[in-house]
Design a protein around this motif. Structure first.
Motif, PDB file in Angstrom:
ATOM      1  N   GLY A 435       0.743  -1.230  -0.016  1.00 42.41           N
ATOM      2  CA  GLY A 435      -0.074   0.167  -0.068  1.00 42.41           C
ATOM      3  C   GLY A 435       0.703   1.161   0.003  1.00 42.41           C
ATOM      4  N   LEU A 436       2.344   1.299   0.253  1.00 45.69           N
ATOM      5  CA  LEU A 436       3.155   2.303   0.294  1.00 45.69           C
ATOM      6  C   LEU A 436       3.386   2.384  -1.137  1.00 45.69           C
ATOM      7  N   LYS A 437       2.815   3.044  -1.967  1.00 43.38           N
ATOM      8  CA  LYS A 437       3.204   3.222  -3.352  1.00 43.38           C
ATOM      9  C   LYS A 437       3.982   4.550  -3.922  1.00 43.38           C
ATOM     10  N   GLU A 438       4.326   5.244  -2.921  1.00 47.18           N
ATOM     11  CA  GLU A 438       4.987   6.325  -3.330  1.00 47.18           C
ATOM     12  C   GLU A 438       6.454   5.979  -3.959  1.00 47.18           C
ATOM     13  N   ASN A 439       6.826   7.007  -5.009  1.00 40.82           N
ATOM     14  CA  ASN A 439       7.879   6.733  -5.560  1.00 40.82           C
ATOM     15  C   ASN A 439       8.091   5.641  -6.350  1.00 40.82           C
ATOM     16  N   SER A 444       7.950   0.094  -0.188  1.00 35.87           N
ATOM     17  CA  SER A 444       7.646  -1.280  -0.221  1.00 35.87           C
ATOM     18  C   SER A 444       8.751  -2.051  -0.341  1.00 35.87           C
ATOM     19  N   TYR A 445       9.519  -1.864  -1.552  1.00 36.13           N
ATOM     20  CA  TYR A 445      10.870  -2.560  -1.981  1.00 36.13           C
ATOM     21  C   TYR A 445      11.666  -2.665  -0.781  1.00 36.13           C
ATOM     22  N   GLY A 446      11.881  -1.589  -0.069  1.00 33.28           N
ATOM     23  CA  GLY A 446      12.635  -1.668   1.084  1.00 33.28           C
ATOM     24  C   GLY A 446      12.550  -2.540   2.134  1.00 33.28           C
ATOM     25  N   ILE A 447      10.951  -2.579   2.277  1.00 34.68           N
ATOM     26  CA  ILE A 447      10.793  -3.623   3.296  1.00 34.68           C
ATOM     27  C   ILE A 447      10.793  -5.013   2.998  1.00 34.68           C
ATOM     28  N   VAL A 448      10.763  -5.529   1.734  1.00 35.25           N
ATOM     29  CA  VAL A 448      11.014  -6.821   1.376  1.00 35.25           C
ATOM     30  C   VAL A 448      12.259  -6.949   1.472  1.00 35.25           C
TER      31      VAL A 448
END
Length: 511
Positions: A435-439, A444-448
């Motif tokens: 749901g964190l779709k900014e930029n 989101s990619y940082g979390i995964v």
């Protein structure tokens, strides 16, 4: 002529090998109250016939898995054609519709696998479960609001929970540790193919069915795929194998060889003691600390793989219309399927696990980093291939579970279900990560990426535990040899208060 001589020599070598194996096996069988009587030359022929039939029948698992994931993930494609707007769902409500499926999925997996381990006809059980989830999936096309969709998705997960751990358990009852990773990879190709195939099916339905009989195209998507699922379910009851002791469609010789193969592989028949209650396997699993470590590490892995449910959305960041977006979502999963088969085949051939898991994870990390670092269309599309390829390690992990908890079957059944069920918490969390779709979803990619890091550490600790167990097995064998130097063969069984060490002499955990 030379080829005929070479084939004859190879056949003679196989027969000699079988003679040696069966001589040892008879000692093992005597200790385990199983008395095999089969000529070594005949054994070679029968085993080839057995594996050919078994591979053909188990291939239906692939098709079932395709439908399992189509029915679970078609909501993502339906979202692109108006589902969220028609049902007036907020982004949080849509994420809840995704995550609620895994609540039912988690609740049912362990009870389902405990049950399937006790019954004689698991093929019928899976066929009934498939019919029910196909029916529930069609109801998704009738949903009129948020409440309807949440209830349907919960029930869908509850019934779908029977399939994957059940299929993995059935495969582990037929295939040896040297064969299981490749067969699991073939099974999971159903997952990977579904990610590609679902996009193609969705593109066709969503492009051509809008307004047919007055219904939106996304509703037709659920109805058509649900009907296909129920049709396939009928054949499952007749095609899927049951147990090596009673499965229809095999000769008595083939069933005997099937039992002997597992007996040789782990040192005892793959059956539970009559004294064991249905909860014995659950209690044994809950006492094993290794299972908790695998649960936590694998959950982090699943969070890292949560991009799967949002793949069409992530492909949509490339800036194309919805039909090209769906079509472009397919090739990365085709690549992932091919790479997974090669990776699993090599893992079986080398009997090595950890690096065949780490390799795909590192590939996925490169894909995540590219996606965080650039908005270039070509680079981001290549990154999607690398991310999809990280599924190959996920497949090897499942065979690692089976080989790390080989006996008794009741414990293995619970271990497979418990680890897989707990890991679905990762899918629940993953529903909100994206749901964190900014930029371009950089957060989101940082979390995964961080989740993959946790996975790497957790799997390495687990590997060290297995290495330590192997060292203890070596010490116990040396002690046994010193005390029983006059006894020949390697069919002794180690005695220990630790169940992980009560293995046949020569057994080693795969690392």
């Amino acid at each position: 002529m030379a080829d005929d001589i070479s084939r004859n020599n190879n056949d003679r070598i196989e027969v000699e090998i079988e003679k040696e194996r069966i001589e040892n096996l008879e000692h093992v069988a005597e200790q385990r109250n199983v008395v095999p009587h089969i000529d070594p030359a005949r054994r070679v022929v029968v085993e080839k016939s057995l594996k050919r039939k078994l591979d053909a029948r188990c291939s239906l698992f692939v098709l079932i898995y395709i439908m399992n994931y189509l029915d679970r993930n078609n909501i993502s494609a339906a979202r692109l054609k108006g589902l969220q707007e028609d049902l007036n769902l907020t982004n949080t409500q849509y994420s809840t519709c995704l995550s609620i499926l895994y609540v039912g999925y988690i609740l049912m997996q362990v009870p389902s696998n405990m049950f399937i381990n006790r019954i004689q006809r698991p093929s019928i059980y899976i066929a009934i479960a498939m019919t029910l989830w196909g029916l529930i999936s069609t109801c998704s096309g009738l949903a009129g609001n948020f409440g309807h969709m949440v209830a349907i998705r919960f029930l869908l997960g509850f019934v779908e929970a029977a399939f994957l751990p059940g299929a993995l358990l059935i495969l582990s009852k037929w295939y040896t540790r040297r064969e299981l990773t490749t067969r699991n990879a073939v099974l999971f190709c159903g997952n990977l193919i579904s990610n590609a195939f679902s996009s193609l099916v969705a593109a066709g339905v969503l492009s051509n069915m809008d307004g047919v009989l007055g219904h939106a195209a996304w509703r037709w998507l659920f109805w058509i795929e649900g009907a296909i699922t129920m049709t396939i379910a009928v054949s499952a009851a007749f095609i899927l194998p049951d147990l090596p002791t009673n499965s229809r469609g095999f000769t008595e010789e083939e069933l005997l060889v099937a039992q002997l193969r597992i007996l040789e592989d782990v040192g005892e028949a793959d059956t539970d003691s009559e004294e064991q209650s249905p909860f014995t396997g659950l209690i044994m699993a809950l006492k094993d600390v290794k299972i908790y470590l695998m649960m936590l590490a694998f959950t982090a892995y699943v969070v890292g793989l949560s991009f799967n449910a949002f793949f069409p959305t992530l492909t949509g960041t490339l800036g194309f219309a919805y039909v090209p977006t769906l079509l472009m979502s397919a090739p990365p999963w085709v690549f992932a399927c091919i790479f997974s088969l090669v990776n699993a085949w090599h893992a079986d051939r080398t009997q090595e696990k950890i690096w065949h898991i780490y390799g795909p994870i590192f590939m996925g990390l490169v894909g995540f980093i590219i996606s965080m670092s650039t908005l270039n269309v070509a680079a981001r599309y290549i990154a999607l291939f690398l991310q999809a390829g990280s599924y190959a390690g996920f497949i090897v992990f499942y065979s690692w579970i089976s080989s790390s908890f080989p006996r008794p079957p009741a414990k293995r059944a619970v271990a497979l279900a418990l680890i897989n069920a707990f890991s679905q918490l990762g899918n629940i969390a993953g529903s909100y990560v994206w749901g964190l779709k900014e930029n371009g979803y950089r957060k989101s990619y940082g979390i995964v990426t961080a989740m993959y890091g946790i996975t790497i550490v957790g799997f390495w600790i687990f590997r060290m535990i297995l290495v330590n167990l192997n060292k203890k097995l070596e010490i116990k064998e040396a002690e046994w040899d010193a005390q029983n130097s006059e006894q020949q063969g390697d069919v002794a069984f180690m005695e220990s208060a630790d169940e992980s060490l009560r293995m046949r002499k020569g057994f080693r955990y795969l690392i």
